[in-house]
Design an enzyme around this catalytic site. Structure first.
Site, PDB file in Angstrom:
ATOM      1  N   GLU A  91       0.412  20.683  19.706  1.00 54.95           N
ATOM      2  CA  GLU A  91      -0.312  20.415  20.954  1.00 54.95           C
ATOM      3  C   GLU A  91      -0.913  19.024  20.984  1.00 54.95           C
ATOM      4  O   GLU A  91      -1.279  18.489  19.949  1.00 54.95           O
ATOM      5  CB  GLU A  91      -1.495  21.395  21.079  1.00 54.95           C
ATOM      6  CG  GLU A  91      -1.079  22.798  21.367  1.00 54.95           C
ATOM      7  CD  GLU A  91      -2.255  23.750  21.327  1.00 54.95           C
ATOM      8  OE1 GLU A  91      -3.355  23.368  21.756  1.00 54.95           O
ATOM      9  OE2 GLU A  91      -2.060  24.884  20.872  1.00 54.95           O
ATOM     10  N   CYS A 112      -6.005  13.582  22.386  1.00 56.23           N
ATOM     11  CA  CYS A 112      -6.259  14.269  21.115  1.00 56.23           C
ATOM     12  C   CYS A 112      -4.907  14.651  20.522  1.00 56.23           C
ATOM     13  O   CYS A 112      -4.135  15.360  21.157  1.00 56.23           O
ATOM     14  CB  CYS A 112      -7.102  15.510  21.429  1.00 56.23           C
ATOM     15  SG  CYS A 112      -7.357  16.562  20.013  1.00 56.23           S
ATOM     16  N   CYS A 119      -2.382  24.657   9.771  1.00 60.28           N
ATOM     17  CA  CYS A 119      -3.352  23.984   8.906  1.00 60.28           C
ATOM     18  C   CYS A 119      -3.625  24.867   7.709  1.00 60.28           C
ATOM     19  O   CYS A 119      -3.714  26.084   7.828  1.00 60.28           O
ATOM     20  CB  CYS A 119      -4.644  23.711   9.671  1.00 60.28           C
ATOM     21  SG  CYS A 119      -5.853  22.819   8.650  1.00 60.28           S
ATOM     22  N   CYS A 123     -10.373  27.263   8.120  1.00 63.10           N
ATOM     23  CA  CYS A 123     -11.731  27.445   8.622  1.00 63.10           C
ATOM     24  C   CYS A 123     -11.742  28.725   9.455  1.00 63.10           C
ATOM     25  O   CYS A 123     -10.839  28.956  10.251  1.00 63.10           O
ATOM     26  CB  CYS A 123     -12.154  26.235   9.451  1.00 63.10           C
ATOM     27  SG  CYS A 123     -12.051  24.712   8.507  1.00 63.10           S
ATOM     28  N   CYS A 126     -11.228  28.799  13.453  1.00 61.66           N
ATOM     29  CA  CYS A 126     -10.263  27.882  14.077  1.00 61.66           C
ATOM     30  C   CYS A 126      -8.898  28.520  14.286  1.00 61.66           C
ATOM     31  O   CYS A 126      -8.362  29.175  13.388  1.00 61.66           O
ATOM     32  CB  CYS A 126     -10.139  26.646  13.190  1.00 61.66           C
ATOM     33  SG  CYS A 126      -8.905  25.470  13.765  1.00 61.66           S
ATOM     34  N   GLU A 180      -5.062  19.085   9.424  1.00 65.48           N
ATOM     35  CA  GLU A 180      -6.073  18.262   8.773  1.00 65.48           C
ATOM     36  C   GLU A 180      -5.459  16.867   8.569  1.00 65.48           C
ATOM     37  O   GLU A 180      -4.582  16.698   7.723  1.00 65.48           O
ATOM     38  CB  GLU A 180      -6.481  18.920   7.447  1.00 65.48           C
ATOM     39  CG  GLU A 180      -7.325  18.067   6.517  1.00 65.48           C
ATOM     40  CD  GLU A 180      -8.489  17.345   7.182  1.00 65.48           C
ATOM     41  OE1 GLU A 180      -9.315  17.982   7.839  1.00 65.48           O
ATOM     42  OE2 GLU A 180      -8.561  16.102   7.032  1.00 65.48           O
ATOM     43  N   SER A 211     -10.859  12.748  12.638  1.00 67.98           N
ATOM     44  CA  SER A 211     -11.771  13.842  12.316  1.00 67.98           C
ATOM     45  C   SER A 211     -11.263  14.583  11.086  1.00 67.98           C
ATOM     46  O   SER A 211     -10.090  14.916  10.992  1.00 67.98           O
ATOM     47  CB  SER A 211     -11.847  14.805  13.507  1.00 67.98           C
ATOM     48  OG  SER A 211     -12.589  15.951  13.172  1.00 67.98           O
ATOM     49  N   SER A 234     -16.252  17.121  10.411  1.00 68.19           N
ATOM     50  CA  SER A 234     -16.507  18.480  10.907  1.00 68.19           C
ATOM     51  C   SER A 234     -17.465  19.144   9.938  1.00 68.19           C
ATOM     52  O   SER A 234     -17.073  19.622   8.894  1.00 68.19           O
ATOM     53  CB  SER A 234     -15.202  19.273  10.972  1.00 68.19           C
ATOM     54  OG  SER A 234     -14.375  18.737  11.964  1.00 68.19           O
ATOM     55  N   LEU A 235     -18.721  19.142  10.301  1.00 69.13           N
ATOM     56  CA  LEU A 235     -19.749  19.622   9.383  1.00 69.13           C
ATOM     57  C   LEU A 235     -19.966  21.134   9.560  1.00 69.13           C
ATOM     58  O   LEU A 235     -19.712  21.910   8.662  1.00 69.13           O
ATOM     59  CB  LEU A 235     -21.040  18.841   9.598  1.00 69.13           C
ATOM     60  CG  LEU A 235     -22.032  18.902   8.457  1.00 69.13           C
ATOM     61  CD1 LEU A 235     -21.502  18.199   7.229  1.00 69.13           C
ATOM     62  CD2 LEU A 235     -23.368  18.286   8.861  1.00 69.13           C
ATOM     63  N   ASN A 310     -15.724  27.420  21.245  1.00 66.75           N
ATOM     64  CA  ASN A 310     -14.746  27.968  22.190  1.00 66.75           C
ATOM     65  C   ASN A 310     -14.151  29.232  21.605  1.00 66.75           C
ATOM     66  O   ASN A 310     -13.562  29.183  20.523  1.00 66.75           O
ATOM     67  CB  ASN A 310     -13.585  26.978  22.401  1.00 66.75           C
ATOM     68  CG  ASN A 310     -13.936  25.891  23.383  1.00 66.75           C
ATOM     69  OD1 ASN A 310     -14.357  26.158  24.499  1.00 66.75           O
ATOM     70  ND2 ASN A 310     -13.772  24.662  22.948  1.00 66.75           N
ATOM     71  N   CYS A 353      -7.882  23.141  20.304  1.00 72.46           N
ATOM     72  CA  CYS A 353      -6.492  22.872  19.978  1.00 72.46           C
ATOM     73  C   CYS A 353      -5.970  23.948  19.042  1.00 72.46           C
ATOM     74  O   CYS A 353      -6.688  24.448  18.202  1.00 72.46           O
ATOM     75  CB  CYS A 353      -6.383  21.520  19.302  1.00 72.46           C
ATOM     76  SG  CYS A 353      -5.075  20.547  19.995  1.00 72.46           S
TER      77      CYS A 353
HETATM   78  N1  SAH Z   1      -8.831  19.329  10.771  1.00 73.80           N
HETATM   79  C1  SAH Z   1      -9.662  18.347  11.348  1.00 73.80           C
HETATM   80  C2  SAH Z   1      -9.250  17.913  12.736  1.00 73.80           C
HETATM   81  C3  SAH Z   1      -8.806  18.980  13.680  1.00 73.80           C
HETATM   82  S1  SAH Z   1     -10.018  20.153  14.231  1.00 73.80           S
HETATM   83  C4  SAH Z   1     -11.091  18.808  11.329  1.00 73.80           C
HETATM   84  O1  SAH Z   1     -11.331  19.963  11.025  1.00 73.80           O
HETATM   85  O2  SAH Z   1     -11.969  17.971  11.585  1.00 73.80           O
HETATM   86  C5  SAH Z   1     -10.949  19.211  15.427  1.00 73.80           C
HETATM   87  C6  SAH Z   1     -12.328  19.778  15.695  1.00 73.80           C
HETATM   88  O3  SAH Z   1     -12.278  20.979  16.484  1.00 73.80           O
HETATM   89  C7  SAH Z   1     -13.060  20.141  14.407  1.00 73.80           C
HETATM   90  O4  SAH Z   1     -14.382  19.696  14.437  1.00 73.80           O
HETATM   91  C8  SAH Z   1     -12.988  21.654  14.447  1.00 73.80           C
HETATM   92  O5  SAH Z   1     -13.943  22.206  13.632  1.00 73.80           O
HETATM   93  C9  SAH Z   1     -13.157  21.925  15.914  1.00 73.80           C
HETATM   94  N2  SAH Z   1     -12.790  23.274  16.332  1.00 73.80           N
HETATM   95  C10 SAH Z   1     -11.847  24.085  15.808  1.00 73.80           C
HETATM   96  N3  SAH Z   1     -11.815  25.258  16.459  1.00 73.80           N
HETATM   97  C11 SAH Z   1     -12.763  25.190  17.422  1.00 73.80           C
HETATM   98  C12 SAH Z   1     -13.224  26.100  18.431  1.00 73.80           C
HETATM   99  N4  SAH Z   1     -12.670  27.278  18.579  1.00 73.80           N
HETATM  100  N5  SAH Z   1     -14.234  25.688  19.232  1.00 73.80           N
HETATM  101  C13 SAH Z   1     -14.770  24.470  19.112  1.00 73.80           C
HETATM  102  N6  SAH Z   1     -14.379  23.576  18.199  1.00 73.80           N
HETATM  103  C14 SAH Z   1     -13.388  23.928  17.357  1.00 73.80           C
HETATM  104 FE1  SF4 Z   2      -7.821  22.983   9.793  1.00 71.52          FE
HETATM  105 FE2  SF4 Z   2      -9.662  21.474  11.058  1.00 71.52          FE
HETATM  106 FE3  SF4 Z   2      -9.031  23.969  11.932  1.00 71.52          FE
HETATM  107 FE4  SF4 Z   2     -10.376  23.661   9.659  1.00 71.52          FE
HETATM  108  S1  SF4 Z   2     -11.066  23.083  11.715  1.00 71.52           S
HETATM  109  S2  SF4 Z   2      -8.615  25.052   9.987  1.00 71.52           S
HETATM  110  S3  SF4 Z   2      -9.439  21.823   8.839  1.00 71.52           S
HETATM  111  S4  SF4 Z   2      -7.683  22.196  11.892  1.00 71.52           S
END
Ligand code: SAH
Ligand code: SF4
Length: 367
Positions: A91, A112, A119, A123, A126, A180, A211, A234-235, A310, A353
């Site tokens: 995407e 984006c 991935c 997490c 996600c 990632e 990110s 992404s903290l 989200n 995404c």
């Molecule tokens: N893997 C990288 C980049 C892709 S994720 C990372 O984790 O930073 C991009 C951002 O979207 C990250 O901050 C992730 O934590 C956030 N994200 C993932 N799923 C989400 C959701 N359902 N709602 C809001 N943010 C989300």
């Molecule tokens: Fe991968 Fe980033 Fe999603 Fe974590 S938040 S599963 S590192 S895409």
């Protein structure tokens, strides 16, 4: 499989042309076709002699992302699902500039982009990680996300593909799509060099934000690169206890190591880091996270981006009520931290995404 032409730098293409005894201006002609006109075949490069076109066709692949699905409309956020040559889906999300926020016409956009299929970091909240990791994207698959969106959008508005960099649709990149980015380090860096180059995408390095979920060694490596990319972390948890509940990577690289790597980045680059913090109800939205988050942000001279979660189909996590979001923001501000809270409605597809792909793959599997 042949190397794809869009994974080559100008120097690499020039070395090949020299070996073939071709004049340098031919290199620039090819690059113009690829990055200004965004053509999808060698035959479209009509000012190249036919034998050269044949030679290129034999030597290099020229793959393009195939549009598979689209969500959203021209004036709002648009989500593109692409089919890759091996049938995988990825995407990209196109976000119009907010005129009220930046005071400029909204024909400039942020894109984006994704860096992997799936991935591996899992997490818990996600969608991208739900079905595991499939593969890294190739350089050209990262680069072509920008070109393909511009191709698609120009067709839609019946406008010729713009040629000058200042007329281009995408002028900001966020590497926040599926995957990632720092786990696909070499391909990402090469793709970003191409997208940044004046002969390529022409997007300023300062307009490119990477990110990461916190790959410590790669953050240090990135700090040593010459290009001035922006970094977002992404903290999502300000203590190890909370963070490792939702981000398994925190066991490998706990906050102490992550903070040290960020400090190194900050020192080397002198640039402000962004801490991304998704607010998830009853997980990380308590006032107990505010003080440690403020401490981290202060130490890193970072600003904090609060993002209401989200909802992802099939996952139990929820977005906290608005008053909880506002209290969290107010708590940070009281401690003197620069923070923003994403409040817009109807932007639910922004940071989510991975979901369109997940839905499409599930539909295909059950068809
Ligand atoms: N893997 C990288 C980049 C892709 S994720 C990372 O984790 O930073 C991009 C951002 O979207 C990250 O901050 C992730 O934590 C956030 N994200 C993932 N799923 C989400 C959701 N359902 N709602 C809001 N943010 C989300
Ligand atoms: Fe991968 Fe980033 Fe999603 Fe974590 S938040 S599963 S590192 S895409």
């Amino acid at each position: 499989m042949a190397t794809d032409a869009k994974s080559l730098t100008r120097d690499e293409l020039a070395a090949q042309f020299q070996q073939w005894g071709q004049p340098t201006y031919r290199v620039d002609q090819v690059l113009q076709w690829l990055y200004e006109r965004r053509v999808t075949s060698w035959d479209a490069m009509t000012n190249l002699p036919k034998p050269l076109r044949e030679q290129l066709k034999q030597a290099y692949a020229l793959n393009t992302l195939q549009p598979a699905r689209k969500q959203g409309s021209r004036d709002t956020t648009q989500k593109f699902l692409w089919r890759l040559v091996d049938g995988s889906f990825i995407e990209s999300v196109l976000i119009p500039a907010n005129p009220a926020l930046y005071g400029e016409a909204s024909d400039r956009h942020t894109l984006c982009v994704s860096t992997q299929v799936g991935c591996a970091y899992g997490c818990r909240f996600c969608a991208s990680g739900l079905e595991g990791w499939k593969r890294n994207l190739g350089v050209e698959e990262i680069v072509d996300q920008v070109l393909a969106v511009e191709r698609d959008t120009s067709d839609e508005v019946g406008r010729a593909v713009p040629s000058a960099p200042q007329d281009r649709l995408v002028n900001n990149l966020v590497i926040m799509g599926m995957g990632e980015p720092l786990a696909n380090y070499d391909n990402l860096l090469k793709a970003l060099k191409i997208l940044n180059a004046p002969w390529g995408g022409g997007i300023g390095a300062r307009k490119i934000t990477i990110s990461t979920s916190g790959l410590v060694p790669q953050i240090r490596k990135l700090a040593d690169e010459p290009l001035q990319f922006r970094l977002a972390i992404s903290l999502h948890g300000a203590t190890d206890e909370v963070r490792q509940k939702i981000m398994p990577i925190n066991r490998k690289y706990p906050l102490r190591d992550l903070t040290a790597a960020c400090e190194y980045y900050q020192e080397k680059k002198g640039r402000m880091i962004t801490l991304e913090y998704i607010l998830i109800s009853s997980v990380n939205d308590g006032q107990d996270q505010v003080a440690p988050l403020a401490t981290l942000a202060r130490r890193l001279h970072a600003k904090v981006n609060l993002i209401p979660y989200n909802k992802v189909e099939g996952l139990p996590w929820e977005r906290p009520p608005e008053d909880v979001q506002e209290q969290f923001l107010a708590g940070l501000e009281e401690l003197g931290i620069t923070a923003t809270l994403r409040r817009e409605k109807g932007h639910d597809i922004d940071a989510a995404c991975g979901q369109l792909r997940l839905r499409t793959e599930r539909e295909l599997a059950s068809a």
